[in-house]
Design a protein around this motif. Structure first.
Motif, mmCIF file in Angstrom:
data_model
loop_
_atom_site.group_PDB
_atom_site.id
_atom_site.type_symbol
_atom_site.label_atom_id
_atom_site.label_comp_id
_atom_site.label_asym_id
_atom_site.label_seq_id
_atom_site.Cartn_x
_atom_site.Cartn_y
_atom_site.Cartn_z
ATOM 1 N N ALA A 71 69.868 -17.961 91.886
ATOM 2 C CA ALA A 71 70.239 -17.221 90.671
ATOM 3 C C ALA A 71 68.993 -16.797 89.882
ATOM 4 C CB ALA A 71 71.151 -18.076 89.786
ATOM 5 N N TYR A 72 68.000 -17.695 89.833
ATOM 6 C CA TYR A 72 66.792 -17.436 89.047
ATOM 7 C C TYR A 72 65.589 -17.292 89.959
ATOM 8 C CZ TYR A 72 69.177 -18.496 84.647
ATOM 9 O OH TYR A 72 70.013 -18.469 83.563
ATOM 10 N N THR A 73 65.380 -16.116 90.498
ATOM 11 C CA THR A 73 64.201 -15.891 91.330
ATOM 12 C C THR A 73 63.077 -15.363 90.444
ATOM 13 O OG1 THR A 73 64.600 -13.556 91.764
ATOM 14 C CG2 THR A 73 65.767 -15.135 93.162
ATOM 15 N N ARG A 282 65.599 -9.032 87.035
ATOM 16 C CA ARG A 282 65.465 -9.082 88.492
ATOM 17 C C ARG A 282 66.681 -8.421 89.106
ATOM 18 N NH1 ARG A 282 66.886 -13.966 86.466
ATOM 19 N NH2 ARG A 282 64.828 -14.887 86.514
ATOM 20 N N GLY A 284 69.998 -8.708 91.061
ATOM 21 C CA GLY A 284 70.958 -9.808 91.000
ATOM 22 C C GLY A 284 70.567 -10.904 91.984
ATOM 23 N N GLY A 285 70.439 -12.134 91.475
ATOM 24 C CA GLY A 285 69.920 -13.231 92.296
ATOM 25 C C GLY A 285 70.717 -13.441 93.568
ATOM 26 N N TYR A 286 72.027 -13.601 93.412
ATOM 27 C CA TYR A 286 72.845 -13.866 94.609
ATOM 28 C C TYR A 286 72.797 -12.677 95.566
ATOM 29 C CZ TYR A 286 74.830 -17.352 91.363
ATOM 30 O OH TYR A 286 75.010 -18.366 90.458
ATOM 31 N N SER A 287 72.813 -11.469 95.004
ATOM 32 C CA SER A 287 72.780 -10.260 95.844
ATOM 33 C C SER A 287 71.537 -10.221 96.722
ATOM 34 C CB SER A 287 72.827 -9.001 94.973
ATOM 35 O OG SER A 287 74.144 -8.708 94.571
#
Lengths: 404, 404
Positions: A71-73, A282, A284-287
């Motif tokens: 989620a948080y890259t 960023r 989308g983290g999951y994407s």
């Protein structure tokens, strides 16, 4: 009218692909009856007809289950995913890409384009863009207070190259252009720049110190075994002068995940990350996890997808070739066709609205790609095959109703 | 150095939350041993400790199965989802919101902030921002070539209001400020503006024709039954002068889906959509579906989440109150604490790096929120409860090593 008011008037999105639902249709009067048929929205590809890479959603779900670290890259994207993408893109383009310094994951290729241009264009800078080219290019230059320098591409002149006016390009570079931006294959025409054209662009950019953004969004979907040349692989140009943009939104149908990448100049990628930090943090983290499926499609999947699109193109071309007063160059790569049509008694913007009301077909007016394309429209033929062919028949019929 | 170079130097993201992995650590020398303990990254909430709203991923998956119509929404977001969000936000804020004219779905609240500011700030415009406030506010003003007018908030002066200097605000408005931007609850301090403060902001904005952006990202997570006042519901201000920003990334832990909304002035929302068209087209199509879970959490879920955070806050406050030379105001809403610490023999940026190396704890230096906060740091305490408390003990220990 204040400056900002003017700026946002120019940014008008009324005729932009996908925004048709917000148009004012009250002024439109139809000639003749409604023509029945399956609705087709040619303004973008149909991801129901051509679905995302198998397994895309599974990989997304795995990303979610990784939790916080997905989620948080970093703002430039997950390191592991950048490393994977860098390796695959280096192989695809025949270049070397350092995942840590030379690549950023972006919210779609639109995001990549915005960040790249915002990182290069200062107020008053001259920016050369091709006419015709992607509708947002001009708008981006204007938003960043740059000056548009149009370079003509005579795509009807030949079919051995894109038809870019290289003399005009050199004159523009001589005249102080800082940035040159072009899509290859070209959007909206679907033509590929020849290796001579790419080589000349590289030499000129190098000679005059011009930065180049190559938008290669559709560069995997090549028809008829055509040759494709990546600008970033040219030996005549300093890699720090080039940004290449790609993504899995088109051929790979992953647009709903909003993913793109930009790779090349570490200085520009650094700036793009700083800008990303204030634009939307960023992609989308999951994407981001979904990028793992890109360039890792099942055996034969891409070949089949390209063949299916080539078959649709061929059937549409047959229809267009028999229509009186239509003129079209065959798509060499990607899913766009940009036919010119006979003169009508309505403007192209009106024609587009009429087409939607009378034939349930959405196309994008040529004027989105350059103000002189008042007799052209663009379609994205990544659609259900039969529905697309039937829709093109309706387009030809509607043209008959309004022909001068 | 050219203008753009200068602009991007100011945009520096080295100390921004989440970017710690890219910092140069080579100059850092430690005093004393490494202090063992579970690593805690206080730079943002831990979505593993506090997971997204139950069912978020299911709703995402349903969105994917809707196919093309979910992937390709209008640039301002899916109409159905806007209608749902508008209804819920109107109820929450006590205002009326027309889903078609007054609301846009954005890629996170960062996206909302960027689009809103880009739609309001012209070159040279004066923009009032609170000090301290969200670290990107200043950067956004500078990116759009506006002029920052700082308004002090003396959060240590009282606990009956936020402590905004309303005289300074009026002077700034008199002096031609065009836009006032503030977060409520305030980031980084977690204090809430009193109803008197909000009422006065509304009156001043109205009197001087100033547009206001209220960033209400954390406005659902209110502790101790505190009163919260929405600026957009004030009768003294023209609704066309206000943009409110919210999203499910914080309390609801949906940051990985990159979702936010802005609502209010139809003129500004229109511009934001035009800008979105060239920035990243739209918030991720499938992700938009996840907004359906927002304000539709299971019975009791939100109450429990708030209580859990209040308990963590209380334990951290106990630790901080006993630490010599620390000073802190209790969080009234949201998950931030912004303690000031005794003078150290290293800068706050060095201290943050030291803390990471020596104690495996990440905090954000106060200077990200205003240049004078050289003795403060921010934490987001949405973390595993025990790990957070233990990490704060380590922070206090490290301060001891470097105290002047």
């Amino acid at each position: 009218m204040d400056l900002l008011e003017e700026k946002f008037l120019k940014l008008g999105a009324e005729h932009a692909p996908g925004q048709e639902g917000r148009q004012n249709m009250s002024e439109i009067k139809l000639r003749g009856e409604k023509i029945p048929g399956t609705p087709v929205d040619f303004s973008h590809g149909d991801v129901d007809a051509f679905q995302p890479i198998p397994g895309s959603l599974d990989v997304f779900n795995e990303g979610v289950h990784l939790g916080g670290k997905q989620a948080y890259t970093e703002y430039r994207g997950s390191q592991i995913i950048r490393e994977d993408a860098a390796r695959k893109l280096a192989h695809f383009t025949g270049t070397s890409i350092d995942a840590d310094r030379n690549l950023i994951i972006t919210p779609g290729t639109q995001g990549a384009l915005f960040l790249a241009m915002g990182s290069i264009i200062a107020r008053g800078d001259k920016v050369a863009i091709v006419v015709p080219d992607y509708f947002a290019n001009r708008k981006l230059v204007e938003f960043f207070d740059g000056e548009v320098v149009p370079i003509q591409m005579d795509y009807f002149q030949t079919n051995r190259c894109a038809g870019l006016d290289l003399t005009q390009l050199e004159d523009a570079f001589k005249d102080g252009v800082k940035l040159f931006l072009f899509s290859n294959p070209n959007n909206p025409t679907g033509v590929i720049y020849s290796s001579d054209e790419i080589s000349e662009i590289a030499k000129l950019a190098n000679r005059y110190g011009v930065t180049v953004i190559a938008d290669e969004l559709y560069s995997r979907q090549i028809f008829d075994g055509n040759t494709y040349t990546h600008l970033c692989a040219e030996s005549d140009i300093d890699p720090e002068q080039v940004i290449t943009i790609m993504g899995p939104s088109k051929t790979e149908s992953q647009s709903g995940y909003r993913l793109g990448v930009a790779f090349g100049s570490s200085k520009i990628i650094n700036r793009m990350e700083k800008l990303q930090a204030i634009v939307s943090l960023r992609a989308g983290g999951y994407s981001q996890a979904v990028l793992k499926t890109w360039f890792a499609e099942p055996e034969g999947w891409m070949t089949k997808r390209i063949a299916q699109h080539q078959a649709i193109r061929d059937d549409l071309l047959s229809k267009l070739h028999t229509a009186e007063g239509f003129h079209v160059r065959a798509t060499e790569a990607g899913s766009y066709l940009f036919p010119s049509i006979p003169e009508l008694e309505v403007t192209i913007e009106e024609f587009v609205k009429i087409l939607r009301l009378q034939a349930d077909v959405i196309v994008t007016p040529g004027t989105e790609f350059g103000s002189q394309f008042v007799n052209s429209f663009r379609i994205n033929f990544s659609q259900d095959h039969q529905a697309a062919v039937a829709a093109m028949e309706r387009v030809i019929q509607v043209v008959e109703f309004y022909r001068k």
